[in-house]
Design a protein around this motif. Structure first.
Motif, PDB file in Angstrom:
ATOM      1  N   GLY A 124      26.628  34.765  36.453  1.00 54.59           N
ATOM      2  CA  GLY A 124      25.977  33.520  36.816  1.00 54.59           C
ATOM      3  C   GLY A 124      26.949  32.363  36.839  1.00 54.59           C
ATOM      4  O   GLY A 124      28.157  32.544  37.017  1.00 54.59           O
ATOM      5  N   VAL A 125      26.422  31.173  36.653  1.00 53.82           N
ATOM      6  CA  VAL A 125      27.197  29.936  36.705  1.00 53.82           C
ATOM      7  C   VAL A 125      27.202  29.296  35.329  1.00 53.82           C
ATOM      8  O   VAL A 125      26.157  29.198  34.669  1.00 53.82           O
ATOM      9  CB  VAL A 125      26.613  28.955  37.748  1.00 53.82           C
ATOM     10  CG1 VAL A 125      27.382  27.646  37.750  1.00 53.82           C
ATOM     11  CG2 VAL A 125      26.642  29.588  39.133  1.00 53.82           C
ATOM     12  N   VAL A 126      28.373  28.866  34.884  1.00 53.54           N
ATOM     13  CA  VAL A 126      28.515  28.241  33.565  1.00 53.54           C
ATOM     14  C   VAL A 126      27.956  26.826  33.614  1.00 53.54           C
ATOM     15  O   VAL A 126      28.309  26.029  34.500  1.00 53.54           O
ATOM     16  CB  VAL A 126      29.991  28.216  33.125  1.00 53.54           C
ATOM     17  CG1 VAL A 126      30.130  27.522  31.774  1.00 53.54           C
ATOM     18  CG2 VAL A 126      30.554  29.628  33.063  1.00 53.54           C
ATOM     19  N   GLU A 127      27.070  26.528  32.676  1.00 51.09           N
ATOM     20  CA  GLU A 127      26.477  25.194  32.573  1.00 51.09           C
ATOM     21  C   GLU A 127      26.818  24.623  31.202  1.00 51.09           C
ATOM     22  O   GLU A 127      26.882  25.354  30.199  1.00 51.09           O
ATOM     23  CB  GLU A 127      24.955  25.259  32.745  1.00 51.09           C
ATOM     24  CG  GLU A 127      24.500  25.795  34.092  1.00 51.09           C
ATOM     25  CD  GLU A 127      24.647  24.775  35.207  1.00 51.09           C
ATOM     26  OE1 GLU A 127      24.984  23.607  34.886  1.00 51.09           O
ATOM     27  OE2 GLU A 127      24.429  25.126  36.376  1.00 51.09           O
ATOM     28  N   ARG A 128      27.027  23.309  31.165  1.00 53.11           N
ATOM     29  CA  ARG A 128      27.351  22.628  29.912  1.00 53.11           C
ATOM     30  C   ARG A 128      26.435  21.426  29.736  1.00 53.11           C
ATOM     31  O   ARG A 128      26.330  20.581  30.619  1.00 53.11           O
ATOM     32  CB  ARG A 128      28.819  22.165  29.905  1.00 53.11           C
ATOM     33  CG  ARG A 128      29.830  23.306  29.785  1.00 53.11           C
ATOM     34  CD  ARG A 128      31.258  22.785  29.845  1.00 53.11           C
ATOM     35  NE  ARG A 128      32.238  23.802  29.483  1.00 53.11           N
ATOM     36  CZ  ARG A 128      32.731  24.700  30.326  1.00 53.11           C
ATOM     37  NH1 ARG A 128      32.331  24.689  31.597  1.00 53.11           N
ATOM     38  NH2 ARG A 128      33.625  25.586  29.922  1.00 53.11           N
ATOM     39  N   VAL A 129      25.763  21.383  28.589  1.00 52.91           N
ATOM     40  CA  VAL A 129      24.914  20.247  28.230  1.00 52.91           C
ATOM     41  C   VAL A 129      25.386  19.767  26.866  1.00 52.91           C
ATOM     42  O   VAL A 129      25.126  20.413  25.839  1.00 52.91           O
ATOM     43  CB  VAL A 129      23.427  20.638  28.187  1.00 52.91           C
ATOM     44  CG1 VAL A 129      22.587  19.427  27.790  1.00 52.91           C
ATOM     45  CG2 VAL A 129      22.981  21.192  29.529  1.00 52.91           C
ATOM     46  N   ASP A 130      26.109  18.657  26.852  1.00 54.79           N
ATOM     47  CA  ASP A 130      26.743  18.154  25.637  1.00 54.79           C
ATOM     48  C   ASP A 130      27.649  19.252  25.061  1.00 54.79           C
ATOM     49  O   ASP A 130      28.592  19.664  25.697  1.00 54.79           O
ATOM     50  CB  ASP A 130      25.687  17.692  24.623  1.00 54.79           C
ATOM     51  CG  ASP A 130      24.913  16.483  25.135  1.00 54.79           C
ATOM     52  OD1 ASP A 130      25.493  15.729  25.938  1.00 54.79           O
ATOM     53  OD2 ASP A 130      23.750  16.305  24.748  1.00 54.79           O
TER      54      ASP A 130
END
Length: 374
Positions: A124-130
């Motif tokens: 998948g796609v790497v996501e970053r939230v804080d």
């Protein structure tokens, strides 16, 4: 036969002809360094070229040499037109996710800690939230949300409820109190209504409903309190991967040029059927419509052909892995008409190649327009 719509038809990858949704996974197939997780050496082909070959292999189409070269070129162009940001952040299983350990990051869904490094456990796609880092899968099973428009099939009639198959890990429940009665009158349900449940929906009926909420056991609770919901008749039910249907403001589409209704269910069930006029039902109108309903108990041959053509357009697009939108479905059906392609020939290798080439040309044109606007 394609034109036999006496019964609702269902298409899935189990029919052995075309495994749906197995192509154009270029955002998920960025190569890892070294030997792959299966112990095999990485291919010497360039990444985009290797993904094109894999996509062609997954289609299982009887392609001749010319068609193979054309399809490979179209898939290669589609992969080249993929957004650079998406391909840069894409990971496969066992890929290392670069992070700064001094930030005390939190490892979320699709990640694990291995030898002091954050490793992806999903494609998948790497996501970053804080400080949270997780992997968002582009190909996944249907994850229901409240308000989703879904299409399901009745599999059981239980006390005061119907159980529906909706392409989810659990069955959905449609309560008798959560739908309109045939007389259209809003009232409390009685024991007589419960005895007459089979006259409303019976086993194998196709139903359109909306996700109302979740029950304590994780199953879905549906509602069909509007006239646009209810039993679907005179059409075809198609099954596609749920990730090909994106949530939009409108999932009900009336194609006036074909006099056909197209319902894109968020759960991956697609309905293509004869247009039904939605009107408020009253006792007077019901009595007036009974004679005409008895006369018009068939679907015209022209409408049957339109249903089959649009259904085959959905099959082709889902097999190629394209996101299903109403514009793309109509464009594919119109292309088959303008090219004088017969309905059954739409499932042939040549039309698949033409559809891939047409989509590559369309995306290149859109990218050119965006570049010119800048």
């Amino acid at each position: 036969m394609l034109l036999g719509l006496g019964r609702t038809q269902r298409i899935s990858s189990a029919d052995g002809r075309l495994p749906v949704g197995q192509v154009l996974g270029f955002c998920l197939s960025s190569p890892s360094s070294g030997v792959s997780a299966g112990g095999r050496r990485p291919s010497t082909l360039p990444p985009s070229r290797r993904d094109s070959v894999r996509a062609m292999r997954d289609l299982h189409l009887p392609l001749n040499q010319t068609q193979r070269v054309r399809l490979e070129a179209a898939l290669h162009e589609l992969q080249t037109l993929a957004p650079a940001t998406a391909s840069a952040a894409a990971v496969t299983v066992a890929d290392t996710i670069p992070v700064n350990h001094e930030d005390n990051i939190l490892k979320g869904h699709g990640t694990t800690d291995q030898d002091g490094e954050v490793v992806a456990t999903l494609c998948g796609v790497v996501e970053r939230v804080d400080k949270l880092v997780y992997v968002r899968t582009l190909r996944a099973r249907y994850k229901p949300e409240v308000g989703d428009i879904i299409v399901g099939r009745v599999i059981e009639i239980a006390p005061k409820r119907w159980r529906l198959e909706i392409n989810f890990s659990q069955d959905a429940v449609l309560m008798l109190s959560s739908m309109n009665l045939p007389d259209g009158i809003q009232r409390r349900r009685t024991a007589v209504d419960e005895l007459n449940m089979r006259s409303i929906f019976e086993e194998n009926d196709v139903v359109c409903a909306e996700v109302r909420g979740f029950q304590h056991d994780g199953s879905l609770q549906l509602q069909a309190r509007s006239q646009k919901y209810g039993k679907l008749k005179r059409g075809q039910l198609l099954t596609v991967p749920a990730y090909l249907v994106k949530r939009r403001k409108q999932h009900f589409h009336h194609l006036e040029q074909y006099d056909v209704d197209l319902i894109l269910g968020c759960n991956g069930f697609i309905w293509v059927g004869e247009h039904v006029v939605v009107r408020e039902i009253t006792s007077l109108n019901e009595e007036q419509e009974k004679p005409s309903a008895e006369v018009e108990t068939f679907t015209s041959m022209e409408t049957r052909k339109h249903i089959c053509r649009l259904a085959n357009a959905v099959r082709v697009l889902s097999a190629l892995g394209f996101t299903l939108t109403i514009e793309l479905v109509i464009e594919t059906a119109e292309a088959s008409l303008s090219s004088n392609v017969e309905i059954n020939d739409m499932l042939g290798a040549e039309f698949y190649v033409q559809t891939a080439e047409r989509e590559a040309k369309r995306r290149a044109g859109l990218l050119g327009k965006k570049g010119g606007a800048r």
